[in-house]
Design an enzyme around this catalytic site. Structure first.
Site, PDB file in Angstrom:
ATOM      1  N   ASP A 130       0.710  -1.135   0.263  1.00 54.38           N
ATOM      2  CA  ASP A 130      -0.001   0.026   0.191  1.00 54.38           C
ATOM      3  C   ASP A 130       0.764   1.148   0.039  1.00 54.38           C
ATOM      4  OD1 ASP A 130      -2.273  -1.709   0.076  1.00 54.38           O
ATOM      5  OD2 ASP A 130      -1.986  -1.740   2.633  1.00 54.38           O
TER       6      ASP A 130
ATOM      7  N   GLU B 160     -11.247   0.255  -4.312  1.00 54.12           N
ATOM      8  CA  GLU B 160     -10.243   0.613  -3.216  1.00 54.12           C
ATOM      9  C   GLU B 160      -9.170   1.509  -3.547  1.00 54.12           C
ATOM     10  OE1 GLU B 160      -9.420  -2.927  -0.909  1.00 54.12           O
ATOM     11  OE2 GLU B 160      -7.844  -3.489  -2.442  1.00 54.12           O
TER      12      GLU B 160
END
Ligand code: FUB
Length: 342
Positions: A39, A245
């Site tokens: 991430d 997302e």
């Protein structure tokens, strides 16, 4: 910070495992090895690329539809002076045990800067299992960060990303469906009920709100971001191009680019707008599917060149044990973005 007692330049020459620099040519491999990172959110401050990452670990938590096996507990910062490496891993900069309201799942973070203060924005589940968005501050881009006692009010879900616009306004974007719980938020209210649109209805979009000047709260109610097709029609919930997302917004040549993951289609895509609030027009795929179920990314410009930070699971073969990587990003004349991973 690792390399304590030595200057950054000295530390960058140190080869080693967790907490020191690696000699990896990072354009061809993971930014750091010996620790799983995911991430990535990249920011260039004072000519240095800082990459804020979550930290994957095998904790034995079983896989489920809520993504409980992504059982991360702290955040890391990786520093690069050059996109070709080496990379300096500064180690853990915020641990879940040091966040008063958080219990687990420290998922995708982002960072921002205002003057000499650095901010780490992060999602985590609270004691009731609700994903909320926290913020922590530091006087250094490499932490350690001190968390605010409460999460940011009026917004929830996962994957915060902050765009600081040319006029200094900062916008917080959040969102992730399914395990990220976006479908359980009705405006500023967590309902606890999964409410997905019908497949032919407009898709759920990420949420955006301008932040207060101190970046610690929303300056306005969050609103939903709409992504449309080329004809201006909202992408539908059944469309494989729809938002899943990992929202990220970069302003490139005056255009706002929304980067996000499509989830099940496993691609990173982008959409463009002339406003940070959208609507954004879908433009195409930035990164083809990588190894691993999740795909997440951010965009940064270093030494005049654009890069995509992303992660994959090719080294571990396990979805929840990932490595952060960097790839050249091409900004085409028509505004399309495509990454060139090695
Ligand atoms: O890393 C945990 C979650 O998986 C992130 O928050 C999502 O974007 C996906 O990468």
């Amino acid at each position: 910070m690792s390399g304590a007692g030595a200057g950054v330049e000295d530390a960058l020459r140190v080869a080693g495992a967790d907490g020191t620099a690696t000699e990896t040519v990072v354009l061809d491999g993971p930014l750091v090895e010996g620790v799983w990172t995911a991430d990535p959110s990249g920011h260039v401050w004072d000519g240095v690329l800082y990459v804020y990452t979550s930290h994957d670990e095998e904790t034995g938590v079983a896989r489920d539809d809520d993504g409980s096996h992504y059982d991360m507990r702290d955040y890391r910062v990786i520093e690069l002076r050059d996109a070709g490496g080496p990379a300096l891993d500064h180690g853990a900069v915020l641990h879940v045990d040091d966040v008063p309201w958080a219990e687990r799942q420290m998922w995708a973070p982002d960072a921002a800067r205002r003057g000499d203060t650095f901010y780490l924005f992060f999602p985590a589940k609270d004691l009731d299992g609700v994903f909320r968005i926290g913020v922590a501050t530091s006087c250094s881009p490499t932490g350690p960060f001190t968390a605010e006692p409460e999460p940011i009010a009026g917004i929830g879900s996962i994957d915060p990303a902050v765009l600081t616009d040319d006029d200094g306004s900062a916008y917080l974007y959040v969102g992730g469906i399914m395990g990220g719980q976006l479908q359980r938020w009705d405006g500023a209210t967590y309902t606890g009920v999964d409410a997905y649109p019908a497949p032919d209805a407009p898709a759920l979009g990420p949420r955006v709100a301008r932040l207060t000047d101190d970046l610690l709260a929303l300056a306005e109610p969050a609103r939903e971001v709409v992504v449309t097709d080329a004809d201006g029609q909202p992408l539908t919930q059944g469309d494989p191009r729809r938002f899943f997302e990992g929202p990220w917004v970069s302003r490139i040549d005056g255009v706002y680019h929304l980067l996000y993951s499509t989830g099940g289609a496993h691609t990173l895509v982008h959409a463009t707008s002339d406003s940070p609030y959208g609507p954004f027009t879908f433009r195409g795929t930035v990164l083809e599917p990588v190894v691993g179920w999740t795909t997440q990314g951010s965009i940064a410009q270093l030494d005049g060149r654009w890069y995509l930070l992303y992660h994959d699971a090719r080294a571990s073969g396990h979805d929840h044990l990932r490595n952060v990587r960097i790839a050249p990003l091409t900004v085409h004349a028509d505004g399309r973005l495509t990454a060139d991973p090695r």
